[in-house]
Design an enzyme around this catalytic site. Sequence first.
Site, PDB file in Angstrom:
ATOM      1  N   ASP A   1      -1.237  -8.137  -6.096  1.00 33.58           N
ATOM      2  CA  ASP A   1      -2.547  -8.044  -4.698  1.00 33.58           C
ATOM      3  C   ASP A   1      -2.054  -8.695  -3.504  1.00 33.58           C
ATOM      4  OD1 ASP A   1      -5.232  -8.490  -3.847  1.00 33.58           O
ATOM      5  OD2 ASP A   1      -5.648  -8.894  -6.327  1.00 33.58           O
TER       6      ASP A   1
ATOM      7  N   SER B   1       1.652   3.349  -2.060  1.00 26.82           N
ATOM      8  CA  SER B   1       1.219   4.114  -3.763  1.00 26.82           C
ATOM      9  C   SER B   1       1.180   5.014  -3.053  1.00 26.82           C
ATOM     10  CB  SER B   1       0.853   3.339  -4.768  1.00 26.82           C
ATOM     11  OG  SER B   1      -0.194   2.667  -4.216  1.00 26.82           O
ATOM     12  N   SER B   2      -0.155   5.432  -2.271  1.00 33.05           N
ATOM     13  CA  SER B   2      -0.754   5.831  -1.200  1.00 33.05           C
ATOM     14  C   SER B   2      -1.289   6.063  -0.024  1.00 33.05           C
ATOM     15  CB  SER B   2      -2.539   5.385  -2.032  1.00 33.05           C
ATOM     16  OG  SER B   2      -3.534   6.223  -1.942  1.00 33.05           O
ATOM     17  N   GLY B   3      -1.413   7.547   0.045  1.00 35.76           N
ATOM     18  CA  GLY B   3      -2.006   7.790   0.983  1.00 35.76           C
ATOM     19  C   GLY B   3      -0.893   7.590   2.826  1.00 35.76           C
TER      20      GLY B   3
ATOM     21  N   ARG C   1      -1.266  -3.016  -6.397  1.00 34.71           N
ATOM     22  CA  ARG C   1      -1.678  -3.403  -7.977  1.00 34.71           C
ATOM     23  C   ARG C   1      -1.604  -2.272  -9.097  1.00 34.71           C
ATOM     24  NH1 ARG C   1      -7.407  -4.133  -5.392  1.00 34.71           N
ATOM     25  NH2 ARG C   1      -7.456  -1.937  -5.208  1.00 34.71           N
ATOM     26  N   ASP C   2      -2.231  -0.998  -8.297  1.00 36.14           N
ATOM     27  CA  ASP C   2      -2.026   0.071  -9.739  1.00 36.14           C
ATOM     28  C   ASP C   2      -0.980   0.124 -10.863  1.00 36.14           C
ATOM     29  OD1 ASP C   2      -2.364   2.234 -11.442  1.00 36.14           O
ATOM     30  OD2 ASP C   2      -4.368   2.174 -10.579  1.00 36.14           O
TER      31      ASP C   2
ATOM     32  N   SER D   1      -3.582  -1.149  11.845  1.00 41.44           N
ATOM     33  CA  SER D   1      -5.115  -1.669  12.696  1.00 41.44           C
ATOM     34  C   SER D   1      -5.355  -0.570  12.507  1.00 41.44           C
ATOM     35  CB  SER D   1      -4.780  -2.154  13.820  1.00 41.44           C
ATOM     36  OG  SER D   1      -6.362  -2.636  14.381  1.00 41.44           O
TER      37      SER D   1
ATOM     38  N   LYS E   1      -0.572   4.317 -10.465  1.00 35.68           N
ATOM     39  CA  LYS E   1      -0.012   4.987  -9.212  1.00 35.68           C
ATOM     40  C   LYS E   1       1.346   4.765  -8.570  1.00 35.68           C
ATOM     41  CE  LYS E   1      -4.378   3.618  -6.630  1.00 35.68           C
ATOM     42  NZ  LYS E   1      -4.684   3.400  -5.334  1.00 35.68           N
TER      43      LYS E   1
ATOM     44  N   TYR F   1     -15.763  -4.201   8.342  1.00 31.56           N
ATOM     45  CA  TYR F   1     -13.907  -3.477   8.479  1.00 31.56           C
ATOM     46  C   TYR F   1     -13.435  -3.596   9.555  1.00 31.56           C
ATOM     47  CZ  TYR F   1     -10.308   0.115   8.539  1.00 31.56           C
ATOM     48  OH  TYR F   1      -9.707   1.230   9.292  1.00 31.56           O
TER      49      TYR F   1
ATOM     50  N   GLY G   1       0.767  -0.951   0.208  1.00 34.44           N
ATOM     51  CA  GLY G   1      -0.032   0.222   0.138  1.00 34.44           C
ATOM     52  C   GLY G   1       0.178   0.747   0.141  1.00 34.44           C
TER      53      GLY G   1
ATOM     54  N   LYS H   1      -9.681  -5.197  11.151  1.00 34.56           N
ATOM     55  CA  LYS H   1      -8.335  -4.600  12.064  1.00 34.56           C
ATOM     56  C   LYS H   1      -8.684  -5.103  13.599  1.00 34.56           C
ATOM     57  CE  LYS H   1      -7.681  -2.000   8.828  1.00 34.56           C
ATOM     58  NZ  LYS H   1      -6.034  -1.659   8.487  1.00 34.56           N
TER      59      LYS H   1
HETATM   60  N1  LIG Z   1      -7.216   6.789   5.769  1.00 36.59           N
HETATM   61  C1  LIG Z   1      -8.212   6.716   7.743  1.00 36.59           C
HETATM   62  O1  LIG Z   1      -8.618   7.790   8.052  1.00 36.59           O
HETATM   63  C2  LIG Z   1      -7.127   5.647   7.755  1.00 36.59           C
HETATM   64  C3  LIG Z   1      -6.641   4.359   7.571  1.00 36.59           C
HETATM   65  N2  LIG Z   1      -6.694   3.733   7.767  1.00 36.59           N
HETATM   66  C4  LIG Z   1      -5.868   2.768   7.726  1.00 36.59           C
HETATM   67  O2  LIG Z   1      -4.240   2.521   6.919  1.00 36.59           O
HETATM   68  C5  LIG Z   1      -4.010   1.635   5.440  1.00 36.59           C
HETATM   69  C6  LIG Z   1      -4.175   2.534   4.507  1.00 36.59           C
HETATM   70  O3  LIG Z   1      -5.252   3.970   4.323  1.00 36.59           O
HETATM   71  P1  LIG Z   1      -4.697   4.625   3.491  1.00 36.59           P
HETATM   72  O4  LIG Z   1      -3.710   5.341   3.183  1.00 36.59           O
HETATM   73  O5  LIG Z   1      -5.732   5.591   3.816  1.00 36.59           O
HETATM   74  O6  LIG Z   1      -5.531   3.815   2.680  1.00 36.59           O
HETATM   75  P2  LIG Z   1      -5.324   4.242   0.201  1.00 36.59           P
HETATM   76  O7  LIG Z   1      -6.469   4.120  -0.076  1.00 36.59           O
HETATM   77  O8  LIG Z   1      -4.872   5.917   0.326  1.00 36.59           O
HETATM   78  O9  LIG Z   1      -3.900   3.603   0.253  1.00 36.59           O
HETATM   79  C7  LIG Z   1      -4.171   2.431  -0.292  1.00 36.59           C
HETATM   80  C8  LIG Z   1      -3.117   1.361  -0.509  1.00 36.59           C
HETATM   81  O10 LIG Z   1      -3.209   0.564  -0.862  1.00 36.59           O
HETATM   82  C9  LIG Z   1      -2.859  -0.672  -2.184  1.00 36.59           C
HETATM   83  N3  LIG Z   1      -3.715  -1.828  -2.071  1.00 36.59           N
HETATM   84  C10 LIG Z   1      -5.429  -1.662  -1.805  1.00 36.59           C
HETATM   85  N4  LIG Z   1      -6.161  -2.886  -2.304  1.00 36.59           N
HETATM   86  C11 LIG Z   1      -4.318  -3.559  -2.066  1.00 36.59           C
HETATM   87  C12 LIG Z   1      -4.268  -4.959  -2.379  1.00 36.59           C
HETATM   88  N5  LIG Z   1      -5.240  -6.234  -2.794  1.00 36.59           N
HETATM   89  N6  LIG Z   1      -3.163  -5.478  -2.821  1.00 36.59           N
HETATM   90  C13 LIG Z   1      -1.569  -4.929  -3.262  1.00 36.59           C
HETATM   91  N7  LIG Z   1      -2.528  -3.046  -2.457  1.00 36.59           N
HETATM   92  C14 LIG Z   1      -3.477  -3.021  -2.080  1.00 36.59           C
HETATM   93  C15 LIG Z   1      -4.001   1.093  -2.974  1.00 36.59           C
HETATM   94  O11 LIG Z   1      -2.892   0.151  -3.651  1.00 36.59           O
HETATM   95  P3  LIG Z   1      -3.616  -0.123  -5.540  1.00 36.59           P
HETATM   96  O12 LIG Z   1      -4.946   0.343  -5.565  1.00 36.59           O
HETATM   97  O13 LIG Z   1      -2.800   0.765  -6.503  1.00 36.59           O
HETATM   98  O14 LIG Z   1      -3.729  -1.681  -5.088  1.00 36.59           O
HETATM   99  C16 LIG Z   1      -3.159   1.769  -2.161  1.00 36.59           C
HETATM  100  O15 LIG Z   1      -2.109   1.821  -2.138  1.00 36.59           O
HETATM  101  C17 LIG Z   1      -4.898   0.643   5.578  1.00 36.59           C
HETATM  102  O16 LIG Z   1      -4.870  -0.557   6.070  1.00 36.59           O
HETATM  103  C18 LIG Z   1      -5.547   1.987   6.611  1.00 36.59           C
HETATM  104  O17 LIG Z   1      -7.024   0.618   6.796  1.00 36.59           O
HETATM  105  C19 LIG Z   1      -6.453   3.163   9.421  1.00 36.59           C
HETATM  106  C20 LIG Z   1      -6.919   3.622  10.134  1.00 36.59           C
HETATM  107  C21 LIG Z   1      -7.418   5.077   9.559  1.00 36.59           C
HETATM  108  C1  LIG Z   2     -11.461   7.870  27.226  1.00 39.11           C
HETATM  109  C2  LIG Z   2     -11.782   7.125  26.235  1.00 39.11           C
HETATM  110  C3  LIG Z   2     -12.184   7.754  24.889  1.00 39.11           C
HETATM  111  C4  LIG Z   2     -12.385   7.625  24.174  1.00 39.11           C
HETATM  112  C5  LIG Z   2     -12.794   8.026  23.158  1.00 39.11           C
HETATM  113  C6  LIG Z   2     -13.077   7.457  21.670  1.00 39.11           C
HETATM  114  C7  LIG Z   2     -13.658   7.684  20.526  1.00 39.11           C
HETATM  115  C8  LIG Z   2     -13.239   6.965  19.535  1.00 39.11           C
HETATM  116  C9  LIG Z   2     -13.112   7.219  18.015  1.00 39.11           C
HETATM  117  C10 LIG Z   2     -12.613   6.028  17.362  1.00 39.11           C
HETATM  118  C11 LIG Z   2     -12.200   6.621  15.656  1.00 39.11           C
HETATM  119  C12 LIG Z   2     -12.039   5.555  14.941  1.00 39.11           C
HETATM  120  C13 LIG Z   2     -12.103   6.244  13.480  1.00 39.11           C
HETATM  121  C14 LIG Z   2     -11.276   4.810  12.746  1.00 39.11           C
HETATM  122  C15 LIG Z   2     -10.512   5.529  11.085  1.00 39.11           C
HETATM  123  C16 LIG Z   2     -10.634   4.549  10.008  1.00 39.11           C
HETATM  124  O1  LIG Z   2     -10.194   3.292  10.356  1.00 39.11           O
HETATM  125  C17 LIG Z   2     -11.090   4.688   9.160  1.00 39.11           C
HETATM  126  N1  LIG Z   2     -11.226   5.932   8.636  1.00 39.11           N
HETATM  127  C18 LIG Z   2     -10.532   3.367   7.777  1.00 39.11           C
HETATM  128  O2  LIG Z   2     -10.189   4.167   6.849  1.00 39.11           O
END
Ligand SMILES: NC(=O)C1=CN([C@@H]2O[C@H](COP(=O)(O)OP(=O)(O)OC[C@H]3O[C@@H](n4cnc5c(N)ncnc54)[C@H](OP(=O)(O)O)[C@@H]3O)[C@@H](O)[C@H]2O)C=CC1
Ligand SMILES: CCCCCCCCCCCCCCCC(=O)[C@@H](N)CO
Length: 329
Positions: A96, A43-45, A66-67, A175, A70, A189, A41, A193
């Site tokens: 993948d 390639s993004s975020g 995968r892409d 996670s 990106k 979801y 992952g 996690k």
């Molecule tokens: N953003 C948020 O609010 C939060 C995110 N997380 C976790 O953080 C991680 C990153 O999230 P975020 O940066 O938002 O995600 P993005 O969607 O921005 O990026 C996801 C990355 O994972 C890759 N990916 C997706 N599916 C596959 C696959 N099957 N095989 C290989 N690569 C894959 C994508 O590339 P491609 O699509 O080209 O495969 C991309 O590089 C994730 O695990 C997410 O659950 C946790 C809490 C909060």
């Molecule tokens: C005394 C204790 C106080 C506790 C306060 C509880 C607050 C709960 C907030 C939970 C936020 C969850 C975000 C998950 C984001 C995520 O995984 C997705 N965006 C995936 O992409």
Amino acid sequence: MFIYILLVVLVLGALGLVIHFSLDKKVIYKDLKDKHVVITGGSSGIGKAAAVEAARLGAHVTVIGRDTGKLTAAVAEITASCRDQKNQKVQYVALDVTSDYKAIEQCFVSIEEKLGPIFMLINCAGMCICGQFEKTDPDVIKQMVDLNYFGTAYPTRCVLQGMKKRNEGLIVFVSSEAALIGIYGYSAYSAGKWAVRGLAESVIMELVGTNVRLTLAFPPDTDTPGFKNEDLTKPEETKLISGTAGLHSPDDVGKQMIHDALTGKTYSVYSVTGTLLTLLFGGSLESGMQVVLQVLSLSVVRIIMVGVLLSFYNIVRDGLKKKNEVKTK
Ligand SMILES: NC(=O)C1=CN([C@@H]2O[C@H](COP(=O)(O)OP(=O)(O)OC[C@H]3O[C@@H](n4cnc5c(N)ncnc54)[C@H](OP(=O)(O)O)[C@@H]3O)[C@@H](O)[C@H]2O)C=CC1
Ligand SMILES: CCCCCCCCCCCCCCCC(=O)[C@@H](N)CO
């Protein structure tokens, strides 16, 4: 009274010290010079931000996704961040991570052939589709466990033996704060996690006596392309509840993730809510200090948590009321 306080301080101090001296020593790295870092992952975020930080710290970087469009763009950005443009290598591999184990294993063998033994694996590939469980497509339920759990478990299984043999290595599991508390709309979801969290805490115990370390990251909402996409279909209730932890920048989260792993942290958290939730529900022995803090604060934090949970249930009830009003109009 004085004697009582003294006794509590002594007992807690002793507890902290016993834990401190029973734990394997922290392995701390200052940078990643010449180390091979693999980021699924990447390639993004958050994953891309972590890859950029690894490059700044001198690593050879492999990003997986995968892409290829990106991936190519990410490789250019990561390469531009390398501190030693001449010697550092950056590559992408299209894979993948929900593929079967054999395919992933073969891919990891070829990744190591190209850039050397993997020093650090960051499992960041993941996705979130929100909604009430009974309205979620069964294929999506499965897809999210395939990606969020198996997409972390399989690559990790591929690198563990080599790391243990070399007696060095860092693994990061990404996670979510949604793995510490159940939230309306995150049902399908959060299961994957939570599974990642269970796997992490068990593997951490299996690493005893080695210099391999595992860091479990609990990001809150982070402003990434993935987040923008999930927000399109996110129920209002979910937005209101997860908004409690704020919206964070991927650069901050990715950077801190790397530094927490390099400094041997068991948990990587990015918000006050993350700190409180891991204090309440975290299972590992992060440090003597953390356990002492836990013992001292648990009942107070638990009371606050009950209040917070009640307010979340109210958000859901308000939502229900609004929906019923719309129906009867
Ligand atoms: N953003 C948020 O609010 C939060 C995110 N997380 C976790 O953080 C991680 C990153 O999230 P975020 O940066 O938002 O995600 P993005 O969607 O921005 O990026 C996801 C990355 O994972 C890759 N990916 C997706 N599916 C596959 C696959 N099957 N095989 C290989 N690569 C894959 C994508 O590339 P491609 O699509 O080209 O495969 C991309 O590089 C994730 O695990 C997410 O659950 C946790 C809490 C909060
Ligand atoms: C005394 C204790 C106080 C506790 C306060 C509880 C607050 C709960 C907030 C939970 C936020 C969850 C975000 C998950 C984001 C995520 O995984 C997705 N965006 C995936 O992409």
